[in-house]
Design a protein around this motif. Structure first.
Motif, short mmCIF file in Angstrom:
data_model
loop_
_atom_site.label_atom_id
_atom_site.label_comp_id
_atom_site.label_asym_id
_atom_site.label_seq_id
_atom_site.Cartn_x
_atom_site.Cartn_y
_atom_site.Cartn_z
N LEU A 177 0.81 -1.22 0.00
CA LEU A 177 0.00 0.00 0.00
C LEU A 177 0.85 1.27 0.00
CD1 LEU A 177 -2.84 -1.12 2.44
CD2 LEU A 177 -2.86 -1.05 -0.06
N GLY A 178 2.15 1.14 -0.22
CA GLY A 178 3.00 2.32 -0.40
C GLY A 178 3.43 3.01 0.87
N ALA A 179 3.41 2.31 1.99
CA ALA A 179 3.86 2.89 3.26
C ALA A 179 5.17 2.22 3.68
CB ALA A 179 2.80 2.68 4.35
N ALA A 180 5.95 2.94 4.48
CA ALA A 180 7.16 2.37 5.05
C ALA A 180 6.79 1.53 6.27
CB ALA A 180 8.13 3.48 5.45
N CYS A 181 7.75 0.77 6.76
CA CYS A 181 7.53 -0.02 7.98
C CYS A 181 8.73 0.15 8.89
CB CYS A 181 7.34 -1.50 7.63
SG CYS A 181 7.02 -2.55 9.08
N VAL A 182 8.50 0.73 10.06
CA VAL A 182 9.55 0.96 11.05
C VAL A 182 9.05 0.38 12.37
CG1 VAL A 182 10.93 2.68 12.29
CG2 VAL A 182 10.31 3.07 9.89
N PRO A 183 9.73 -0.62 12.95
CA PRO A 183 9.20 -1.26 14.14
C PRO A 183 9.20 -0.35 15.36
CG PRO A 183 11.43 -2.01 13.73
CD PRO A 183 11.02 -1.20 12.53
N HIS A 184 8.24 -0.61 16.23
CA HIS A 184 8.24 -0.02 17.57
C HIS A 184 9.02 -0.98 18.47
CE1 HIS A 184 6.40 -0.04 21.69
NE2 HIS A 184 6.66 1.25 21.58
N VAL A 185 9.92 -0.45 19.29
CA VAL A 185 10.76 -1.30 20.14
C VAL A 185 10.89 -0.63 21.50
CG1 VAL A 185 12.94 -2.54 20.34
CG2 VAL A 185 12.07 -1.95 18.06
N TRP A 186 10.23 -1.20 22.51
CA TRP A 186 10.19 -0.53 23.82
C TRP A 186 9.99 -1.58 24.90
CZ3 TRP A 186 10.86 4.72 24.36
CH2 TRP A 186 10.57 5.30 25.60
N GLY A 187 11.04 -2.23 25.33
CA GLY A 187 10.89 -3.27 26.33
C GLY A 187 12.23 -3.80 26.76
N SER A 188 12.24 -5.04 27.20
CA SER A 188 13.48 -5.65 27.67
C SER A 188 14.35 -6.08 26.50
CB SER A 188 13.15 -6.87 28.54
OG SER A 188 12.84 -7.99 27.73
N GLY A 189 15.46 -6.75 26.82
CA GLY A 189 16.33 -7.26 25.78
C GLY A 189 15.64 -8.24 24.87
N ILE A 194 13.56 -9.96 13.15
CA ILE A 194 12.56 -9.90 12.08
C ILE A 194 12.83 -8.72 11.17
CG2 ILE A 194 10.88 -8.69 13.54
CD1 ILE A 194 10.14 -11.06 10.57
N SER A 195 13.31 -7.62 11.73
CA SER A 195 13.65 -6.46 10.89
C SER A 195 14.81 -6.79 9.96
CB SER A 195 14.01 -5.26 11.77
OG SER A 195 12.91 -4.86 12.57
N ALA A 196 15.79 -7.52 10.47
CA ALA A 196 16.94 -7.89 9.66
C ALA A 196 16.55 -8.81 8.51
CB ALA A 196 17.99 -8.57 10.53
N ALA A 197 15.51 -9.60 8.72
CA ALA A 197 15.12 -10.60 7.72
C ALA A 197 14.11 -10.08 6.70
CB ALA A 197 14.55 -11.84 8.42
N HIS A 198 13.45 -8.97 7.00
CA HIS A 198 12.37 -8.50 6.10
C HIS A 198 12.87 -7.44 5.13
CE1 HIS A 198 8.50 -7.28 4.55
NE2 HIS A 198 7.99 -8.37 5.13
N SER A 199 12.51 -7.57 3.89
CA SER A 199 13.03 -6.68 2.84
C SER A 199 12.46 -5.28 2.90
CB SER A 199 12.73 -7.28 1.46
OG SER A 199 11.33 -7.42 1.26
N HIS A 200 11.41 -5.06 3.69
CA HIS A 200 10.77 -3.74 3.71
C HIS A 200 11.04 -2.98 5.00
CE1 HIS A 200 8.13 -0.76 2.02
NE2 HIS A 200 7.28 -0.81 3.05
N VAL A 201 12.01 -3.42 5.79
CA VAL A 201 12.34 -2.72 7.04
C VAL A 201 13.79 -2.26 6.96
CG1 VAL A 201 12.46 -2.87 9.55
CG2 VAL A 201 10.71 -4.17 8.30
N ASP A 202 13.99 -0.94 7.01
CA ASP A 202 15.33 -0.38 6.87
C ASP A 202 15.74 0.53 8.01
OD1 ASP A 202 15.87 -1.49 4.22
OD2 ASP A 202 14.35 -0.09 3.50
N LEU A 203 14.87 0.71 9.00
CA LEU A 203 15.14 1.62 10.11
C LEU A 203 14.62 0.97 11.38
CD1 LEU A 203 16.11 4.48 11.01
CD2 LEU A 203 13.78 5.28 10.53
#
Length: 396
Positions: free
Chosen positions: A304-316, A325-334
């Motif tokens: 749908l033409g949007a970027a994907c940037v994960p939210h990360v707020w917790g423990s290790g 999962i970000s490292a493995a997915h082709s649409h996550v760069d940040l």
């Protein structure tokens, strides 16, 4: 029985919830306009495979409601124990299909995803490979990270935090809004001119879970100031359940709009994206239902033409699950990198987390690169009544 090094099959022999609290010493609590964070809590799920391999996952909403997780884990047992799975990525849909009456979203979805994540961790450790290998392999050795924190209750605190992140080598800093729109606008005008040339900023309006969210008009007013100062994006200007509001804010602004970190299902993101509500989708493995659900959101955003940037707020555990999962997915760069002091982040890591020129190195430690020991459980016993309690009176 000998297991092939390429075999992802599994059978869960046991699972248990693990609640932890890192209580801040008096005077070192995290203060912000939402209240005082007196401890950083975590709601983990540990699985044990029938060969004795263990794995960890985390329910992200456990930072606020850890006590809800043990009952959900107990309710998942009949659908997990004794079942054979060909791959850990089957776990989430298996559980969703059997608990659809009560687990559609919210902390139940996050707990279900924690089980899937824990199974992924265990299988990857058994195979002796990093979790991203089970997910298809990493696309590169590093991913750009941005600094996330900025909880200060004064302009000076937020500015000092931002400059510390720049000194650490991060090129984008995200800070939180103040309680009202006018003070938030003043905060932007104070902080951003003090950033060195070339440093980007993000404003998190924190309206996704606000008890008294801003009006659409006020959100647009703040967003226009973000655009004026060149924000990288404007985050969560509306309550999570208001896709029409997101669409209205986005249509009025010349700055990217993002959300919604607390969404608990792929369908939540579908509604938001199809409404034209965001330029950037922000799923979190520990909220949205696990690695497979995260990947589906990223796929949907790409379509749908949007970027994907994960939210990360917790423990290790949250950090590493999202990183793999970000490292493995082709649409996550940040990648969101929370830099607030959180002992449960460092204590649970079983690998070195390297930040190099504003980029996080993708780990190659087996599994997620996390571990839970009896010593950690003894060091961080769960203490009820703390965590992220928004709007709690000062004395509580």
């Amino acid at each position: 029985m000998e297991i092939s090094t390429n075999d992802n099959s599994l059978r869960v022999a046991a699972l248990r919830p693990v609640l932890l609290s890192a209580v801040y010493p008096p005077g070192e609590e995290l203060s912000w306009v939402g209240g005082v964070i007196r401890s950083w809590d975590a709601a983990l799920v540990e699985v044990v495979l029938d060969d004795g391999t263990t794995g960890l996952g985390e329910a992200g909403a456990g930072i606020m409601a850890p006590a809800a997780v043990p009952g959900i884990v107990e309710s998942l047992r009949p659908y997990l124990l004794g079942h054979h799975f060909g791959d850990p990525r089957e776990i989430g849909d298996h559980l969703r299909d059997r608990t659809a009456f009560w687990s559609r979203g919210g902390i139940a979805s996050g707990t279900l995803g924690a089980v899937e994540t824990a199974c992924l961790d265990a299988v990857a450790k058994r195979r002796g490979v990093p979790a991203h290998e089970v997910l298809g392999g990493r696309r590169g050795t590093h991913i750009e990270a941005y600094a996330s924190g900025g909880l200060g209750s004064s302009f000076a605190q937020v500015t000092a935090w931002a400059l510390d992140q720049v000194a650490a080598g991060l090129r984008t800093v995200k800070f939180r809004a103040m309680r009202d729109p006018d003070t938030t606008i003043a905060l932007i005008r104070h902080v951003v001119p003090r950033l060195p040339p070339g440093i980007r900023f993000v404003l998190d309006a924190v309206q996704g879970c606000a008890s008294e969210p801003w009006t659409i008009e006020d959100a647009i007013r703040v967003g226009k100031v973000c655009a004026e100062y060149g924000a990288r994006w404007f985050e969560e200007p509306c309550r999570a359940e208001n896709p029409a509001g997101y669409a209205a804010v986005r249509a009025a602004l010349d700055v990217a709009v993002s959300g919604v970190e607390s969404h608990g299902s792929v369908e939540d993101f579908r509604v938001l994206l199809e409404a034209g509500g965001v330029d950037i989708a922000q799923p979190d493995v520990t909220f949205v239902g696990g690695p497979v659900a995260f990947g589906r959101v990223a796929d949907l955003a790409a379509k749908l033409g949007a970027a994907c940037v994960p939210h990360v707020w917790g423990s290790g555990v949250t950090l590493m699950a999202n990183l793999h999962i970000s490292a493995a997915h082709s649409h996550v760069d940040l990648f969101e990198y929370c830099t607030l002091p959180n002992p449960l982040r460092e204590a649970l890591l079983d690998c070195e987390l390297r930040l190099e020129d504003g980029r996080l190195a993708i780990p190659d430690t087996p599994g997620l690169g996390v571990r839970l020991t009896p010593e950690i459980e003894q060091r961080f016993p769960y203490v009820p009544g703390g965590g992220h309690v928004i709007g709690a009176p000062e004395g509580t």
